[in-house]
Design a protein around this motif. Structure first.
Motif, mmCIF file in Angstrom:
data_model
loop_
_atom_site.group_PDB
_atom_site.id
_atom_site.type_symbol
_atom_site.label_atom_id
_atom_site.label_comp_id
_atom_site.label_asym_id
_atom_site.label_seq_id
_atom_site.Cartn_x
_atom_site.Cartn_y
_atom_site.Cartn_z
ATOM 1 N N ASP A 113 -27.371 -22.969 9.341
ATOM 2 C CA ASP A 113 -26.579 -21.753 9.571
ATOM 3 C C ASP A 113 -25.108 -22.106 9.756
ATOM 4 N N ARG A 117 -23.405 -20.379 6.648
ATOM 5 C CA ARG A 117 -23.167 -18.968 6.966
ATOM 6 C C ARG A 117 -21.834 -18.824 7.686
ATOM 7 N N TYR A 142 -22.404 -13.854 13.936
ATOM 8 C CA TYR A 142 -22.515 -13.955 12.482
ATOM 9 C C TYR A 142 -21.765 -12.772 11.870
ATOM 10 N N ASP A 147 -23.011 -10.733 5.157
ATOM 11 C CA ASP A 147 -24.145 -11.622 4.933
ATOM 12 C C ASP A 147 -25.404 -10.808 5.217
#
Length: 169
Positions: A113, A117, A142, A147
């Motif tokens: 991640d 990301r 996030y 995303d």
């Protein structure tokens, strides 16, 4: 001729020493620490850990994005340090990151991640530093809007707020 060779050798020695002195070390915080990173890291500044105050985190370079979250009614703008950049700075070598909050809540974040990301360690929400009473001083967020795969419960659980410690495993 001898003086020139001696000067070059001295300059080379100083260059090598300067490089090894800074490798694996971080400066000491000058303000109240707000984050401790420990575990499988190579760069430290206190007892085998990397201790950061707010200016040290901000000096790593801040980014921002606006996203909707399950915690706020309207989309908000978060500003903080990309987790990838922080992990690079502490020379992280593990595969998992455990985020521990001030109340000892923990969340596990795969290093995949961090690498793949858009995830930040946010210090600000809508331009203001986040107080402890509202998910601060640090919040792992996030970019849910950009995303779509991250806009799921699994990633909401990885979005730890009131972060005090990160442990690289």
């Amino acid at each position: 001729m001898v003086d020139r060779v001696a000067c070059r050798l001295i300059a080379l020695a100083l260059f090598v020493l300067a490089g090894t002195a800074s490798a694996g070390t971080l400066p000491e915080p000058t303000e109240k620490p707000i984050l401790i990173v420990s575990g499988q890291i190579g760069a430290t500044n206190r007892d085998g850990a990397a201790v950061f105050d707010r200016p040290m985190l901000e000096a790593l370079g801040m980014v921002s994005f606006t996203t909707a979250t399950p915690w706020y009614k309207e989309p908000v703008t978060f500003e903080g340090v990309p987790l990838a950049r922080l992990m690079e700075r502490v020379e992280a070598r593990g595969e998992t990151l455990t985020a521990t909050a001030l109340n000892d809540y923990t969340g596990e974040i795969p290093m995949d991640d961090v690498r793949n990301r858009k995830v930040i360690l946010a210090l600000k929400r809508d331009g203001a530093y986040m107080p402890v009473s509202d998910k601060g001083p640090l919040f792992i967020v996030y970019d849910f809007d950009h995303d779509p795969d991250a806009n799921r419960q699994k990633y909401f659980g990885r979005s730890v707020w009131q972060v005090a410690r990160l442990t690289v495993k």
